[in-house]
Write a protein that holds these residues in place. Structure first.
Motif, PDB file in Angstrom:
ATOM      1  N   PHE A 133       0.820  -1.208   0.000  1.00 44.10           N
ATOM      2  CA  PHE A 133       0.000   0.000   0.000  1.00 44.10           C
ATOM      3  C   PHE A 133       0.859   1.267   0.000  1.00 44.10           C
ATOM      4  O   PHE A 133       0.487   2.278  -0.607  1.00 44.10           O
ATOM      5  CB  PHE A 133      -0.950  -0.003   1.200  1.00 44.10           C
ATOM      6  CG  PHE A 133      -2.067  -0.999   1.065  1.00 44.10           C
ATOM      7  CD1 PHE A 133      -2.953  -0.941  -0.005  1.00 44.10           C
ATOM      8  CD2 PHE A 133      -2.237  -2.010   2.005  1.00 44.10           C
ATOM      9  CE1 PHE A 133      -3.983  -1.862  -0.135  1.00 44.10           C
ATOM     10  CE2 PHE A 133      -3.267  -2.935   1.884  1.00 44.10           C
ATOM     11  CZ  PHE A 133      -4.142  -2.861   0.801  1.00 44.10           C
ATOM     12  N   PHE A 134       2.000   1.192   0.658  1.00 47.28           N
ATOM     13  CA  PHE A 134       2.928   2.328   0.663  1.00 47.28           C
ATOM     14  C   PHE A 134       3.415   2.622  -0.758  1.00 47.28           C
ATOM     15  O   PHE A 134       3.408   3.763  -1.219  1.00 47.28           O
ATOM     16  CB  PHE A 134       4.102   2.011   1.592  1.00 47.28           C
ATOM     17  CG  PHE A 134       5.123   3.122   1.704  1.00 47.28           C
ATOM     18  CD1 PHE A 134       4.748   4.382   2.141  1.00 47.28           C
ATOM     19  CD2 PHE A 134       6.452   2.894   1.390  1.00 47.28           C
ATOM     20  CE1 PHE A 134       5.695   5.398   2.260  1.00 47.28           C
ATOM     21  CE2 PHE A 134       7.397   3.894   1.507  1.00 47.28           C
ATOM     22  CZ  PHE A 134       7.012   5.161   1.942  1.00 47.28           C
ATOM     23  N   GLN A 135       3.805   1.571  -1.476  1.00 48.68           N
ATOM     24  CA  GLN A 135       4.272   1.744  -2.844  1.00 48.68           C
ATOM     25  C   GLN A 135       3.154   2.247  -3.751  1.00 48.68           C
ATOM     26  O   GLN A 135       3.384   3.076  -4.636  1.00 48.68           O
ATOM     27  CB  GLN A 135       4.836   0.428  -3.389  1.00 48.68           C
ATOM     28  CG  GLN A 135       5.514   0.553  -4.746  1.00 48.68           C
ATOM     29  CD  GLN A 135       6.678   1.538  -4.726  1.00 48.68           C
ATOM     30  OE1 GLN A 135       7.575   1.432  -3.879  1.00 48.68           O
ATOM     31  NE2 GLN A 135       6.667   2.519  -5.627  1.00 48.68           N
ATOM     32  N   ARG A 136       1.957   1.759  -3.516  1.00 46.39           N
ATOM     33  CA  ARG A 136       0.824   2.203  -4.335  1.00 46.39           C
ATOM     34  C   ARG A 136       0.550   3.690  -4.112  1.00 46.39           C
ATOM     35  O   ARG A 136       0.237   4.430  -5.056  1.00 46.39           O
ATOM     36  CB  ARG A 136      -0.424   1.380  -3.999  1.00 46.39           C
ATOM     37  CG  ARG A 136      -1.476   1.422  -5.101  1.00 46.39           C
ATOM     38  CD  ARG A 136      -2.484   0.327  -4.941  1.00 46.39           C
ATOM     39  NE  ARG A 136      -3.524   0.681  -3.971  1.00 46.39           N
ATOM     40  CZ  ARG A 136      -4.577  -0.072  -3.716  1.00 46.39           C
ATOM     41  NH1 ARG A 136      -4.719  -1.250  -4.317  1.00 46.39           N
ATOM     42  NH2 ARG A 136      -5.490   0.317  -2.847  1.00 46.39           N
ATOM     43  N   ALA A 137       0.674   4.144  -2.868  1.00 45.21           N
ATOM     44  CA  ALA A 137       0.484   5.560  -2.562  1.00 45.21           C
ATOM     45  C   ALA A 137       1.579   6.410  -3.222  1.00 45.21           C
ATOM     46  O   ALA A 137       1.306   7.497  -3.743  1.00 45.21           O
ATOM     47  CB  ALA A 137       0.482   5.774  -1.054  1.00 45.21           C
ATOM     48  N   LEU A 138       2.822   5.893  -3.198  1.00 43.90           N
ATOM     49  CA  LEU A 138       3.916   6.609  -3.858  1.00 43.90           C
ATOM     50  C   LEU A 138       3.640   6.741  -5.351  1.00 43.90           C
ATOM     51  O   LEU A 138       3.785   7.826  -5.930  1.00 43.90           O
ATOM     52  CB  LEU A 138       5.236   5.873  -3.634  1.00 43.90           C
ATOM     53  CG  LEU A 138       5.815   5.870  -2.215  1.00 43.90           C
ATOM     54  CD1 LEU A 138       7.053   4.986  -2.165  1.00 43.90           C
ATOM     55  CD2 LEU A 138       6.157   7.277  -1.761  1.00 43.90           C
ATOM     56  N   ASP A 139       3.253   5.639  -5.972  1.00 49.16           N
ATOM     57  CA  ASP A 139       2.996   5.652  -7.421  1.00 49.16           C
ATOM     58  C   ASP A 139       1.864   6.605  -7.775  1.00 49.16           C
ATOM     59  O   ASP A 139       1.941   7.340  -8.767  1.00 49.16           O
ATOM     60  CB  ASP A 139       2.658   4.239  -7.913  1.00 49.16           C
ATOM     61  CG  ASP A 139       3.830   3.278  -7.789  1.00 49.16           C
ATOM     62  OD1 ASP A 139       4.979   3.763  -7.661  1.00 49.16           O
ATOM     63  OD2 ASP A 139       3.605   2.052  -7.820  1.00 49.16           O
TER      64      ASP A 139
ATOM     65  N   SER B 257      10.727   7.030  -2.682  1.00 47.93           N
ATOM     66  CA  SER B 257      11.110   6.836  -1.288  1.00 47.93           C
ATOM     67  C   SER B 257      12.092   5.681  -1.214  1.00 47.93           C
ATOM     68  O   SER B 257      12.025   4.744  -2.017  1.00 47.93           O
ATOM     69  CB  SER B 257       9.877   6.526  -0.445  1.00 47.93           C
ATOM     70  OG  SER B 257      10.249   6.070   0.841  1.00 47.93           O
ATOM     71  N   PRO B 258      13.029   5.745  -0.265  1.00 50.29           N
ATOM     72  CA  PRO B 258      13.935   4.600  -0.078  1.00 50.29           C
ATOM     73  C   PRO B 258      13.223   3.382   0.494  1.00 50.29           C
ATOM     74  O   PRO B 258      13.795   2.296   0.553  1.00 50.29           O
ATOM     75  CB  PRO B 258      14.986   5.143   0.898  1.00 50.29           C
ATOM     76  CG  PRO B 258      14.288   6.251   1.631  1.00 50.29           C
ATOM     77  CD  PRO B 258      13.364   6.871   0.625  1.00 50.29           C
TER      78      PRO B 258
END
Length: 227
Positions: free
Chosen positions: A200-206, A212-213
């Protein structure tokens, strides 16, 4: 009351390695190719709607409609007209020309009945007749319409207990539970918290075009400490 414009999720979108959860997903994959109805049990928030969509997209019906209704989100008196449709003049406020119900609209596809335990006993009787006969009669109608619809029903309640209490029809319960799957809550599969959080973190970034590291070990440990 409707979920999206169809089934958007697939089994590839489902994250989790817990053995009990994987067993549920494997059974769901096997059930997807069947024409049998499916009953999904589990607490609110366990992803029953996602599994229903994934099953549709893995089934021979994938190119046909996927429709969904939340039986708890509508007044009980409106659920029947949404599911079965109605003819012009069937009741006060009926649309001119009548209206096709979700069974007709989902022909050759899948109909997802979420929170089915909230359906009135009167509507359960009508639903049982449709399931048994493969035909639907609009409210106020005289001519049944042949339908071919695969049902996936879901509830957060113990449906067997609802049957014993007389709040849910036993014959309908057995018609819906061709496959019965109990979806595991996240607190019973803590090893899936980290991969879900990262997903979910990666999806929010995308979605926000950010970089983000990654999530820190401290952040993940904090998430995993919550019940």
């Amino acid at each position: 009351n409707w979920i999206g414009g169809g089934a958007k999720m697939t089994f590839q979108d489902i994250v989790g390695t817990n053995p009990k959860f994987q067993q549920v997903i494997n059974i769901a994959k096997a059930a997807a190719s069947s024409s049998s109805n499916v009953l999904l049990l589990g607490e609110s928030g366990t992803g029953k709607d996602i599994i229903a969509q994934a099953m549709h997209n893995a089934s021979p019906r994938r190119n046909n409609p996927f429709l969904a209704i939340n039986c708890a989100a509508l007044p009980r008196e409106l659920i029947a007209s949404e599911l079965f449709g109605y003819e012009e003049g069937a009741f006060t406020g009926a649309r001119k020309g009548g209206k096709a119900g979700m069974f007709e609209l989902a022909h050759r596809g899948t109909l997802f009945l979420d929170e089915i335990s909230e359906m009135s006993l009167a509507t359960q009787v009508r639903l049982l007749r449709v399931v048994e006969e493969g035909r639907v009669l609009r409210i106020g109608g005289k001519h049944p319409v042949e339908i071919d619809v695969r049902l996936v029903a879901a509830t957060h309640r113990d449906l067997a207990a609802e049957v014993e209490a007389g709040r849910f029809r036993r014959d309908l319960f057995h018609r819906l539970a061709g496959f019965e799957l109990r979806v595991t809550p996240l607190r019973e599969r803590p090893e899936d918290i980290a991969p879900l959080a990262i997903h979910f973190f990666q999806r929010a970034l995308d979605a926000n075009r950010l970089r983000s590291p990654g999530m820190s070990a401290a952040a993940l440990a904090t998430l995993q400490s919550w019940h």
